[in-house]
Design a protein around this motif. Sequence first.
Motif, PDB file in Angstrom:
ATOM      1  N   VAL A  42       9.687  10.492  -1.892  1.00  0.00           N
ATOM      2  CA  VAL A  42       9.166   9.051  -0.744  1.00  0.00           C
ATOM      3  C   VAL A  42       8.246   8.882  -0.072  1.00  0.00           C
ATOM      4  O   VAL A  42       7.762   8.433   0.170  1.00  0.00           O
ATOM      5  CB  VAL A  42      10.743   8.895  -0.550  1.00  0.00           C
ATOM      6  N   GLY A  43       8.540  10.232   1.311  1.00  0.00           N
ATOM      7  CA  GLY A  43       7.669  10.550   2.212  1.00  0.00           C
ATOM      8  C   GLY A  43       6.626  10.968   1.858  1.00  0.00           C
ATOM      9  O   GLY A  43       5.812   9.505   2.578  1.00  0.00           O
ATOM     10  N   GLY A  44       6.186  11.203   0.922  1.00  0.00           N
ATOM     11  CA  GLY A  44       4.549  11.335   0.115  1.00  0.00           C
ATOM     12  C   GLY A  44       4.092  10.760   0.254  1.00  0.00           C
ATOM     13  O   GLY A  44       2.792   9.805   0.663  1.00  0.00           O
ATOM     14  N   HIS A  45       4.577   9.614  -1.024  1.00  0.00           N
ATOM     15  CA  HIS A  45       4.379   8.358  -1.113  1.00  0.00           C
ATOM     16  C   HIS A  45       4.169   7.262  -0.047  1.00  0.00           C
ATOM     17  O   HIS A  45       3.224   6.828  -0.015  1.00  0.00           O
ATOM     18  CB  HIS A  45       5.287   7.826  -1.941  1.00  0.00           C
ATOM     19  N   VAL A  46       5.009   7.467   1.317  1.00  0.00           N
ATOM     20  CA  VAL A  46       5.376   6.553   1.702  1.00  0.00           C
ATOM     21  C   VAL A  46       3.680   6.901   3.155  1.00  0.00           C
ATOM     22  O   VAL A  46       2.695   5.824   3.790  1.00  0.00           O
ATOM     23  CB  VAL A  46       6.036   6.239   3.169  1.00  0.00           C
ATOM     24  N   LEU A  47       3.722   8.012   2.846  1.00  0.00           N
ATOM     25  CA  LEU A  47       1.923   8.830   3.684  1.00  0.00           C
ATOM     26  C   LEU A  47       1.322   8.273   2.972  1.00  0.00           C
ATOM     27  O   LEU A  47      -0.136   7.769   4.068  1.00  0.00           O
ATOM     28  CB  LEU A  47       2.394  10.389   3.910  1.00  0.00           C
ATOM     29  N   LEU A  48       0.794   8.274   1.961  1.00  0.00           N
ATOM     30  CA  LEU A  48      -0.066   8.452   0.726  1.00  0.00           C
ATOM     31  C   LEU A  48      -0.803   6.881   0.836  1.00  0.00           C
ATOM     32  O   LEU A  48      -2.042   6.201   1.636  1.00  0.00           O
ATOM     33  CB  LEU A  48      -0.265   8.981  -0.389  1.00  0.00           C
ATOM     34  N   GLY A  49       0.286   6.029   0.936  1.00  0.00           N
ATOM     35  CA  GLY A  49       0.548   3.945   1.248  1.00  0.00           C
ATOM     36  C   GLY A  49       0.149   4.021   1.786  1.00  0.00           C
ATOM     37  O   GLY A  49      -1.134   2.955   2.757  1.00  0.00           O
ATOM     38  N   TYR A  50       0.529   4.286   2.807  1.00  0.00           N
ATOM     39  CA  TYR A  50       0.498   3.533   4.358  1.00  0.00           C
ATOM     40  C   TYR A  50      -1.127   3.658   4.976  1.00  0.00           C
ATOM     41  O   TYR A  50      -1.818   3.675   6.081  1.00  0.00           O
ATOM     42  CB  TYR A  50       1.947   3.768   5.419  1.00  0.00           C
ATOM     43  N   GLY A  51      -1.646   5.156   5.061  1.00  0.00           N
ATOM     44  CA  GLY A  51      -2.842   5.726   5.631  1.00  0.00           C
ATOM     45  C   GLY A  51      -3.807   5.230   4.733  1.00  0.00           C
ATOM     46  O   GLY A  51      -4.399   4.388   5.281  1.00  0.00           O
ATOM     47  N   ALA A  52      -3.493   4.805   3.907  1.00  0.00           N
ATOM     48  CA  ALA A  52      -4.443   4.435   3.050  1.00  0.00           C
ATOM     49  C   ALA A  52      -4.455   2.708   2.949  1.00  0.00           C
ATOM     50  O   ALA A  52      -5.938   2.481   3.649  1.00  0.00           O
ATOM     51  CB  ALA A  52      -4.678   4.295   1.501  1.00  0.00           C
ATOM     52  N   VAL A  53      -4.122   2.086   3.441  1.00  0.00           N
ATOM     53  CA  VAL A  53      -3.299   0.964   3.811  1.00  0.00           C
ATOM     54  C   VAL A  53      -4.771   1.018   5.265  1.00  0.00           C
ATOM     55  O   VAL A  53      -5.046   0.056   5.802  1.00  0.00           O
ATOM     56  CB  VAL A  53      -2.262   0.073   4.009  1.00  0.00           C
ATOM     57  N   ILE A  54      -3.882   1.966   6.182  1.00  0.00           N
ATOM     58  CA  ILE A  54      -4.312   1.874   7.703  1.00  0.00           C
ATOM     59  C   ILE A  54      -5.625   2.126   7.713  1.00  0.00           C
ATOM     60  O   ILE A  54      -6.225   2.087   8.562  1.00  0.00           O
ATOM     61  CB  ILE A  54      -3.402   2.899   8.382  1.00  0.00           C
ATOM     62  N   LEU A  55      -6.044   2.885   6.758  1.00  0.00           N
ATOM     63  CA  LEU A  55      -7.432   3.958   6.866  1.00  0.00           C
ATOM     64  C   LEU A  55      -8.464   2.616   6.710  1.00  0.00           C
ATOM     65  O   LEU A  55      -9.517   2.003   7.654  1.00  0.00           O
ATOM     66  CB  LEU A  55      -7.573   4.998   6.553  1.00  0.00           C
ATOM     67  N   ALA A  56      -7.788   1.697   5.854  1.00  0.00           N
ATOM     68  CA  ALA A  56      -8.711   0.625   5.792  1.00  0.00           C
ATOM     69  C   ALA A  56      -8.978  -1.346   6.247  1.00  0.00           C
ATOM     70  O   ALA A  56      -9.416  -0.866   6.744  1.00  0.00           O
ATOM     71  CB  ALA A  56      -8.624  -0.755   3.678  1.00  0.00           C
ATOM     72  N   PHE A  57      -7.905  -0.790   7.030  1.00  0.00           N
ATOM     73  CA  PHE A  57      -7.875  -1.412   8.070  1.00  0.00           C
ATOM     74  C   PHE A  57      -8.631  -1.230   9.325  1.00  0.00           C
ATOM     75  O   PHE A  57      -9.360  -2.079   9.327  1.00  0.00           O
ATOM     76  CB  PHE A  57      -6.249  -1.810   8.978  1.00  0.00           C
ATOM     77  N   MET A  58      -8.593  -0.057   9.565  1.00  0.00           N
ATOM     78  CA  MET A  58      -9.404   0.711  10.722  1.00  0.00           C
ATOM     79  C   MET A  58     -11.292   0.334   9.618  1.00  0.00           C
ATOM     80  O   MET A  58     -12.416  -0.322  10.996  1.00  0.00           O
ATOM     81  CB  MET A  58      -9.397   1.910  10.690  1.00  0.00           C
ATOM     82  N   GLY A  59     -11.153   0.033   9.141  1.00  0.00           N
ATOM     83  CA  GLY A  59     -12.793   0.021   7.991  1.00  0.00           C
ATOM     84  C   GLY A  59     -12.966  -1.835   8.690  1.00  0.00           C
ATOM     85  O   GLY A  59     -14.139  -2.399   8.934  1.00  0.00           O
TER      86      GLY A  59
END
Length: 149
Positions: A42-59
């Motif tokens: 669960v933790g790994g998927h949260v980090l990967l999914g949310y991290g991807a969303v936020i990185l895209a948001f920063m772009g």
Amino acid sequence: MSRTAETAEIPRAAAWLGGLGLLPFAFGAGAALLGDPVWRTVGGHVLLGYGAVILAFMGGAQWGASMHHEPGIARRLTLSVVPALAAFGALLLGPQGLWVLIAGFWGVLVVDIGLARDGLAPAWYPRLRIALTATVSLLLLTGAAAPFL
């Protein structure tokens, strides 16, 4: 960083909202640290999914900052789509994608510092971004150290 950037106060709303944006990263890292394989997953998927969303948001934030500045617009707009592409690639890589996200956040930070230097972002922005990027990186590293698949 200029003297003005060093003394410019980070707006309270930006500091609070940036801090609140760290909560899913903290949850994911905490869950990844638990010995239970279900929570680690669960933790790994949260980090990967949310991290991807936020990185895209920063772009997207870079796109917004760049589109009204004609000199160098093609280069800046091109750079602003790289975070979303990197985030997508990270999702395809699974646990190894956390390393792509870490590199992506540091790359976005470099561009954001340039935006502030060129007057396209507020003087306080690099200080906020450095703190958030360092924290996000540590939390993503926690997940990378506890494989979740």
